[in-house]
Scaffold this motif. Structure first.
Motif, mmCIF file in Angstrom:
data_model
loop_
_atom_site.group_PDB
_atom_site.id
_atom_site.type_symbol
_atom_site.label_atom_id
_atom_site.label_comp_id
_atom_site.label_asym_id
_atom_site.label_seq_id
_atom_site.Cartn_x
_atom_site.Cartn_y
_atom_site.Cartn_z
ATOM 1 N N CYS A 1 14.023 14.118 81.931
ATOM 2 C CA CYS A 1 13.507 13.013 81.024
ATOM 3 C C CYS A 1 13.943 12.692 79.696
ATOM 4 C CB CYS A 1 12.011 12.616 81.359
ATOM 5 S SG CYS A 1 11.446 11.356 80.530
ATOM 6 N N CYS B 1 18.140 11.268 83.005
ATOM 7 C CA CYS B 1 17.062 10.107 83.472
ATOM 8 C C CYS B 1 16.876 10.441 85.012
ATOM 9 C CB CYS B 1 17.355 8.821 83.225
ATOM 10 S SG CYS B 1 16.192 7.457 83.810
ATOM 11 N N SER B 2 15.764 11.264 85.290
ATOM 12 C CA SER B 2 15.637 11.369 86.852
ATOM 13 C C SER B 2 15.241 10.126 87.872
ATOM 14 C CB SER B 2 14.476 12.138 87.072
ATOM 15 O OG SER B 2 14.772 13.696 86.546
ATOM 16 N N ALA B 3 14.801 8.936 87.189
ATOM 17 C CA ALA B 3 14.597 7.760 87.722
ATOM 18 C C ALA B 3 15.932 7.095 88.233
ATOM 19 C CB ALA B 3 13.796 6.836 86.793
ATOM 20 N N CYS C 1 5.819 6.532 83.839
ATOM 21 C CA CYS C 1 6.777 7.049 84.689
ATOM 22 C C CYS C 1 6.653 8.308 85.247
ATOM 23 C CB CYS C 1 8.263 6.956 83.983
ATOM 24 S SG CYS C 1 9.784 7.859 84.688
ATOM 25 N N TYR C 2 7.016 8.326 86.457
ATOM 26 C CA TYR C 2 6.449 9.823 87.307
ATOM 27 C C TYR C 2 7.215 10.969 86.475
ATOM 28 C CZ TYR C 2 6.678 6.041 90.672
ATOM 29 O OH TYR C 2 6.617 4.712 91.448
ATOM 30 N N PHE C 3 8.607 10.827 86.470
ATOM 31 C CA PHE C 3 9.363 12.205 85.804
ATOM 32 C C PHE C 3 9.016 11.895 84.321
ATOM 33 C CE2 PHE C 3 11.852 9.629 89.008
ATOM 34 C CZ PHE C 3 11.931 10.593 89.948
ATOM 35 N N ASN D 1 12.175 5.311 91.986
ATOM 36 C CA ASN D 1 12.030 4.335 91.036
ATOM 37 C C ASN D 1 11.285 3.129 91.100
ATOM 38 O OD1 ASN D 1 14.281 2.489 91.975
ATOM 39 N ND2 ASN D 1 15.642 4.088 91.115
ATOM 40 N N ALA E 1 12.247 3.303 82.259
ATOM 41 C CA ALA E 1 10.723 3.400 82.370
ATOM 42 C C ALA E 1 10.185 2.302 81.968
ATOM 43 C CB ALA E 1 10.330 4.704 81.372
ATOM 44 N N MET F 1 9.899 1.251 88.197
ATOM 45 C CA MET F 1 10.425 1.442 86.780
ATOM 46 C C MET F 1 10.880 -0.198 86.427
ATOM 47 S SD MET F 1 10.435 4.273 86.468
ATOM 48 C CE MET F 1 9.772 5.670 87.179
#
Length: 329
Positions: free
Chosen positions: A129, A138-140, A119-121, A145, A159, A148
Motif C-alpha cells: 500500500c 497499490c494492491s487495490a 481502503c481494505y489494503f 476495489n 483510495a 475505491m
C-alpha cells in the motif's frame, strides 16, 4: 501496539508546545480512527498529545450570520444543534448518515475531517500500500476495489475518502481555522486542506507538523433546498459507495444557486464547479441533470470492481436534483 508517551495539556499553548517539543507527536481527541490504526500497527506515534481538555467545544454564531464550530464538538452534538438543523440541514443529515450513535458521541469535528481512508489494503499490513508505505505499490489497482475512488485518483493510489460530514462541509464552503506551533493562526478551505494522491498518496493533507485545528467556520446559510443522499451496501454503519450533498435554490422556475459535493468517489470530498455553473439560470429538468452528471463524470475512471460507481453516481445525482427542485422525473 508500540509504547508511547501520553501528554494531556490544559490549553492550546501547552498543546502546541508539547507537539513542538516531541517530533512526530500526534494530537488525539475522540480517537475513533487513530486508536484503531495504532492497534493494527499502521500508525505508530511515539507521543500522543490529548487535546480533550481544551476549550474547543462551543458552537457560536459569527457576526456575518454563519457558525463557528469548535474542533472538539462531537458529531452527535453538532448534528443535534438547533442552528445546524435549522440552517444547515445537509450537514445534520450527513453526520447522522455516518457511523453509529456510539461513535458519533466520541468522534469530533476536526477528527472527522482528518480521518484516514478505509481502503481494505491500507488496513492490512500484509498488503502492499503506497499510502501506508510509499513505494510499496497499490494492491487495490487490479485487486478487490469495490469501495475505491473513480475521480482524482493516480497510478499510485485509488483510495477514497471515508467521511460523510466532510462532504457536507465541502458543499457549504467551510473553512478550517488552525493554530501553528509559532502561535500564528491559519485558515484553509477544504479544497486546499486535502491533497490528491498524485505520487505522494501517503500525504493526506496540507497541515504543517504540529498545526492544530481549532474550529470549522461555516458561511451564512446557503440556498433554501439542501439534501444529503447516501448510497451504501446496508442501512447502517457502512461507508458510502456514493453520496451527494446538494444545495439548490429555485426561483421563478429557474435554478438561481447550486452547489454539489460528492462522497465515496474521490480521495477527498469531491466538487465540480463547472457542473454547478451549468445548472444556474436553467429550468430544472431531467435532461439538464443528465448533462450535469456528464460534466461530473467526464474524467471518472473505474478499476473493474468499482465500475458500477459511474452509473450509480449519475442516478443518485439526477434523483437528488429532481427531488430538490421538484422537476418532472
Amino acid at each position: 501496539m508500540i509504547a508511547f508517551d501520553y501528554i494531556r495539556p490544559a490549553d492550546e499553548t501547552a498543546a502546541l508546545q508539547a507537539a513542538t517539543e516531541r517530533p512526530g507527536a500526534r494530537f488525539i481527541a475522540g480517537g475513533t480512527n487513530l486508536l484503531d490504526l495504532m492497534k493494527l500497527g499502521i500508525e505508530r506515534p511515539r507521543h500522543l498529545v490529548d487535546i480533550g481538555a481544551l476549550d474547543l467545544r462551543e458552537v457560536t454564531e459569527t457576526p456575518g450570520g454563519g457558525l463557528r464550530i469548535g474542533a472538539l464538538v462531537t458529531n452527535a452534538a453538532l448534528a443535534a444543534h438547533p442552528l445546524v438543523r435549522q440552517r444547515y440541514p445537509v450537514l445534520s443529515q450527513a453526520i447522522l448518515a455516518g457511523a453509529s450513535g456510539q461513535l458519533r458521541n466520541k468522534a469530533t469535528t476536526a477528527g472527522n475531517l482528518l480521518q484516514r481512508t478505509r481502503c481494505y489494503f491500507f488496513y492490512d499490513p500484509a498488503s502492499p500500500c503506497n499510502k501506508r508505505e510509499p513505494g510499496a505499490g497499490c494492491s487495490a489497482i487490479g485487486g478487490f476495489n469495490r469501495i475505491m475512488a473513480i475521480l482524482g485518483t493516480s497510478a499510485h493510489c485509488i483510495a477514497s475518502h471515508p467521511s460523510d460530514m466532510a462532504v457536507a462541509m465541502r458543499v457549504l464552503d467551510a473553512r478550517v481555522e488552525t493554530r501553528l506551533p509559532d502561535g500564528q493562526t491559519g485558515s484553509h478551505t477544504l479544497e486546499a486542506l486535502y491533497r490528491l494522491p498524485g505520487e505522494t498518496p501517503h500525504v493526506d493533507h496540507r497541515l504543517a507538523p504540529g498545526e492544530l485545528i481549532t474550529a470549522v467556520v461555516l458561511p451564512p446559510p446557503p440556498a433554501r433546498q439542501q439534501s444529503y443522499r447516501k448510497v451504501r451496501d446496508r442501512a447502517s454503519y457502512a461507508f458510502a459507495l456514493v453520496s451527494v450533498a446538494a444545495v439548490v435554490s429555485v426561483e421563478e422556475e429557474r435554478i438561481t444557486e447550486a452547489a454539489l459535493a460528492f462522497g465515496g468517489v474521490g480521495p477527498m470530498p469531491w466538487r465540480n464547479r463547472e457542473a454547478e455553473a451549468l445548472l444556474v439560470g436553467q429550468a430544472p429538468s431531467a435532461a439538464l441533470f443528465e448533462r450535469c452528471a456528464d460534466v461530473v463524470l467526464a474524467e471518472a475512471n473505474g478499476h473493474g470492481g468499482n465500475d458500477f460507481k459511474v452509473p450509480l453516481l449519475r442516478r443518485t445525482l439526477v434523483s437528488c436534483l429532481t427531488k430538490l427542485t421538484g422537476a418532472e422525473p
